[in-house]
Design a protein around this motif. Structure first.
Motif, PDB file in Angstrom:
ATOM      1  N   HIS A 155      53.220  76.702  64.309  1.00  0.00           N
ATOM      2  CA  HIS A 155      54.597  76.693  63.758  1.00  0.00           C
ATOM      3  C   HIS A 155      54.968  75.413  63.801  1.00  0.00           C
ATOM      4  O   HIS A 155      55.892  74.992  63.118  1.00  0.00           O
ATOM      5  CB  HIS A 155      55.434  77.561  65.125  1.00  0.00           C
ATOM      6  N   ALA A 156      54.640  74.393  64.634  1.00  0.00           N
ATOM      7  CA  ALA A 156      54.774  73.063  64.606  1.00  0.00           C
ATOM      8  C   ALA A 156      54.246  72.200  63.334  1.00  0.00           C
ATOM      9  O   ALA A 156      55.202  71.563  62.770  1.00  0.00           O
ATOM     10  CB  ALA A 156      54.436  72.342  66.042  1.00  0.00           C
ATOM     11  N   THR A 157      53.173  72.904  62.918  1.00  0.00           N
ATOM     12  CA  THR A 157      52.434  72.383  61.705  1.00  0.00           C
ATOM     13  C   THR A 157      53.164  72.772  60.409  1.00  0.00           C
ATOM     14  O   THR A 157      53.430  72.198  59.336  1.00  0.00           O
ATOM     15  CB  THR A 157      51.210  72.676  61.680  1.00  0.00           C
ATOM     16  N   LEU A 158      53.574  74.109  60.344  1.00  0.00           N
ATOM     17  CA  LEU A 158      54.011  74.577  59.267  1.00  0.00           C
ATOM     18  C   LEU A 158      55.544  75.020  59.092  1.00  0.00           C
ATOM     19  O   LEU A 158      56.206  75.433  58.162  1.00  0.00           O
ATOM     20  CB  LEU A 158      53.273  75.947  58.878  1.00  0.00           C
ATOM     21  N   GLY A 159      56.203  75.176  60.175  1.00  0.00           N
ATOM     22  CA  GLY A 159      57.413  75.558  60.364  1.00  0.00           C
ATOM     23  C   GLY A 159      57.604  76.734  61.367  1.00  0.00           C
ATOM     24  O   GLY A 159      56.876  77.487  61.184  1.00  0.00           O
ATOM     25  N   ALA A 160      58.781  76.683  61.809  1.00  0.00           N
ATOM     26  CA  ALA A 160      59.051  78.066  62.818  1.00  0.00           C
ATOM     27  C   ALA A 160      59.330  79.132  61.998  1.00  0.00           C
ATOM     28  O   ALA A 160      59.344  80.318  62.639  1.00  0.00           O
ATOM     29  CB  ALA A 160      60.505  77.744  63.527  1.00  0.00           C
ATOM     30  N   ARG A 161      59.768  79.146  60.576  1.00  0.00           N
ATOM     31  CA  ARG A 161      59.662  80.354  59.921  1.00  0.00           C
ATOM     32  C   ARG A 161      58.396  81.035  59.471  1.00  0.00           C
ATOM     33  O   ARG A 161      58.555  82.073  59.224  1.00  0.00           O
ATOM     34  CB  ARG A 161      60.521  79.976  58.790  1.00  0.00           C
ATOM     35  N   LEU A 173      45.958  84.863  60.135  1.00  0.00           N
ATOM     36  CA  LEU A 173      45.999  85.284  58.890  1.00  0.00           C
ATOM     37  C   LEU A 173      47.174  84.284  58.423  1.00  0.00           C
ATOM     38  O   LEU A 173      48.747  84.635  58.903  1.00  0.00           O
ATOM     39  CB  LEU A 173      46.226  86.591  58.516  1.00  0.00           C
ATOM     40  N   ILE A 174      47.249  83.559  57.254  1.00  0.00           N
ATOM     41  CA  ILE A 174      48.387  82.537  57.104  1.00  0.00           C
ATOM     42  C   ILE A 174      48.647  82.577  55.505  1.00  0.00           C
ATOM     43  O   ILE A 174      47.423  82.756  54.985  1.00  0.00           O
ATOM     44  CB  ILE A 174      48.139  81.078  57.562  1.00  0.00           C
ATOM     45  N   ALA A 175      49.705  82.767  55.080  1.00  0.00           N
ATOM     46  CA  ALA A 175      50.121  82.565  53.655  1.00  0.00           C
ATOM     47  C   ALA A 175      49.137  81.520  53.040  1.00  0.00           C
ATOM     48  O   ALA A 175      49.233  80.371  53.324  1.00  0.00           O
ATOM     49  CB  ALA A 175      51.544  82.435  53.295  1.00  0.00           C
ATOM     50  N   ARG A 176      48.732  81.836  51.603  1.00  0.00           N
ATOM     51  CA  ARG A 176      47.966  80.838  50.959  1.00  0.00           C
ATOM     52  C   ARG A 176      48.358  79.468  50.640  1.00  0.00           C
ATOM     53  O   ARG A 176      47.791  78.535  50.549  1.00  0.00           O
ATOM     54  CB  ARG A 176      47.534  81.790  49.514  1.00  0.00           C
ATOM     55  N   PRO A 177      49.851  79.403  50.429  1.00  0.00           N
ATOM     56  CA  PRO A 177      50.371  78.286  49.932  1.00  0.00           C
ATOM     57  C   PRO A 177      50.016  77.185  50.826  1.00  0.00           C
ATOM     58  O   PRO A 177      50.614  75.850  50.650  1.00  0.00           O
ATOM     59  CB  PRO A 177      51.700  78.512  49.577  1.00  0.00           C
ATOM     60  N   HIS A 178      49.878  77.419  52.264  1.00  0.00           N
ATOM     61  CA  HIS A 178      49.866  76.516  53.205  1.00  0.00           C
ATOM     62  C   HIS A 178      48.363  75.658  53.358  1.00  0.00           C
ATOM     63  O   HIS A 178      47.990  75.054  54.390  1.00  0.00           O
ATOM     64  CB  HIS A 178      50.076  77.185  54.722  1.00  0.00           C
TER      65      HIS A 178
END
Length: 134
Positions: A31-37, A50-55
């Motif tokens: 969350h700190a790296t990619l944002g709270a949302r 499992l994390i969204a591909r654009p990241h």
């Protein structure tokens, strides 16, 4: 310390991220790296996030800062092309990407499909493994 691993599949699916367990702080770090949302999903059976591909790029950069190195596996689409002219050719000179598989009337096996009037294609997936270091 074990090296984190990130996997980006070809299909529009989520990234699969494995990081060493650090007392429950990995979700906070994501969350700190990619944002709270961001909505990472922890897949307990595989032990991966499992994390969204654009990241992908952002994750690799921050994992390098945190761990110094990252193992990455990335799938690419490598569509090979051939031509009806190859299939109907005479002689033995061929330089298309079917590597002579269809030259002079070769069989249409191996997943080749005709698209348009003259072009043959064969979808193919290539996998690349790499260790990235800072």
């Amino acid at each position: 310390m074990p090296t984190p691993h990130i996997y980006r599949p070809l299909q529009p699916d989520r990234l699969r991220l494995w990081m060493p367990y650090e007392g429950g702080s990995n979700r906070r770090w994501i969350h700190a790296t990619l944002g709270a949302r961001i909505q990472p999903i922890y897949d307990k059976p595989s032990g991966r996030w499992l994390i969204a591909r654009p990241h992908f790029t952002t994750l690799v950069d921050h994992l390098l800062d945190r761990f110094g190195q990252v193992d990455a596996t990335v799938e690419f689409s490598m569509t090979r092309r051939c031509d009806v002219r190859c299939r109907e050719a005479t002689g033995d000179d061929c330089d298309c990407s079917c590597l002579g598989e269809h030259h002079g009337g070769g069989l249409w096996g191996g997943g080749w499909f005709q698209v348009g009037e003259t072009t043959l294609i064969r979808p193919e997936v290539q996998v690349r493994h790499m260790r990235i270091t800072r």
